[in-house]
Design a protein around this motif. Structure first.
Motif, short mmCIF file in Angstrom:
data_model
loop_
_atom_site.label_atom_id
_atom_site.label_comp_id
_atom_site.label_asym_id
_atom_site.label_seq_id
_atom_site.Cartn_x
_atom_site.Cartn_y
_atom_site.Cartn_z
N ALA A 193 55.30 35.08 -40.34
CA ALA A 193 53.97 34.47 -40.34
C ALA A 193 52.96 35.59 -40.53
N ALA A 194 52.05 35.40 -41.49
CA ALA A 194 51.04 36.40 -41.80
C ALA A 194 49.72 36.01 -41.15
N PHE A 195 49.32 36.78 -40.15
CA PHE A 195 48.07 36.50 -39.45
C PHE A 195 46.98 37.45 -39.91
N ALA A 196 45.74 36.99 -39.85
CA ALA A 196 44.61 37.90 -40.02
C ALA A 196 44.63 38.86 -38.84
N SER A 197 44.41 40.14 -39.12
CA SER A 197 44.51 41.16 -38.07
C SER A 197 43.65 40.80 -36.86
N ALA A 198 42.46 40.30 -37.10
CA ALA A 198 41.51 40.03 -36.01
C ALA A 198 41.95 38.86 -35.13
N ASP A 199 42.88 38.04 -35.61
CA ASP A 199 43.29 36.84 -34.86
C ASP A 199 44.45 37.11 -33.91
N LEU A 200 44.97 38.32 -33.90
CA LEU A 200 46.24 38.58 -33.23
C LEU A 200 46.08 39.58 -32.09
N ARG A 201 46.73 39.28 -30.94
CA ARG A 201 46.73 40.19 -29.80
C ARG A 201 48.16 40.34 -29.27
N PHE A 202 48.50 41.57 -28.88
CA PHE A 202 49.79 41.83 -28.24
C PHE A 202 49.51 42.33 -26.83
N THR A 203 50.23 41.80 -25.84
CA THR A 203 50.02 42.17 -24.45
C THR A 203 51.34 42.65 -23.85
N PRO A 204 51.40 43.83 -23.21
CA PRO A 204 50.28 44.75 -22.98
C PRO A 204 49.83 45.47 -24.25
N SER A 205 50.71 45.70 -25.20
CA SER A 205 50.32 46.28 -26.49
C SER A 205 51.53 46.17 -27.39
N GLY A 243 58.87 41.23 -22.50
CA GLY A 243 57.98 42.32 -22.11
C GLY A 243 56.70 42.39 -22.91
N VAL A 244 56.73 41.88 -24.12
CA VAL A 244 55.53 41.88 -24.96
C VAL A 244 55.23 40.43 -25.36
N GLN A 245 53.98 40.04 -25.10
CA GLN A 245 53.52 38.69 -25.44
C GLN A 245 52.65 38.77 -26.70
N VAL A 246 52.73 37.72 -27.51
CA VAL A 246 51.92 37.61 -28.71
C VAL A 246 50.98 36.43 -28.54
N ASN A 247 49.71 36.64 -28.86
CA ASN A 247 48.75 35.54 -28.85
C ASN A 247 47.94 35.58 -30.14
N ALA A 248 47.78 34.41 -30.74
CA ALA A 248 46.97 34.31 -31.95
C ALA A 248 45.93 33.23 -31.75
#
Ligand SMILES: [Zn+2]
Ligand SMILES: [Zn+2]
Length: 139
Positions: free
Chosen positions: A41-53, A9-14
């Motif tokens: 995994a530690a991502f930079a906040s700006a590099d990460l998206r969650f869909t739909p949220s 239900g939730v997708q992660v994109n970096a």
């Protein structure tokens, strides 16, 4: 990089690789994951998206915010007040986990005594906070 929760239900994109990947042996991570040791995994906040949220923020301990899939309950992300501009994603969510070998062990003082991971990675008895915020030398 891509990933998803258990139900999808939730997708992660970096848009970039994580800054670092680490095991965490603390009892909070053990309970949250249900596994003998967690890895993130530690991502930079700006590099990460969650869909739909990534849904509503939950906080069970001061300075730590967490997000969970509203349907299946998978932990999606965590942020720590003392780890600036980083979002921690459980390693197992990522489709590319096979290319993301951990670089350190945190909270080894809390590790289960029968768990033996044989590697030469740096180990911290408590938080690895300083190590986690170091820029990855390999880029
Ligand atoms: Zn889900
Ligand atoms: Zn932990």
């Amino acid at each position: 990089m891509t990933g998803r929760c258990y139900c999808g239900g939730v997708q992660v994109n970096a848009t970039a690789r994580p800054q670092t990947v680490s095991y965490c042996h603390c009892s909070d991570c053990r309970r949250l994951s249900g596994a003998p040791v967690a890895a993130f995994a530690a991502f930079a906040s700006a590099d990460l998206r969650f869909t739909p949220s990534k849904g509503p923020r939950r906080s069970f301990s001061k300075g730590v915010d967490r997000w969970f899939c509203p349907d299946c309950g998978t932990q999606l992300a965590a942020t720590y007040d003392y780890l600036l501009d980083q979002v921690y994603v459980p390693l197992g969510l990522l489709d590319q986990a096979n290319t993301l070998a951990p670089e350190s062990h945190g909270h080894t003082d809390s590790a289960l005594p029968w768990l033996h991971i044989e590697d030469d990675l740096p180990r911290d008895g408590a938080s690895s906070r300083v190590r986690l915020q170091e820029p990855d030398p390999s880029g």
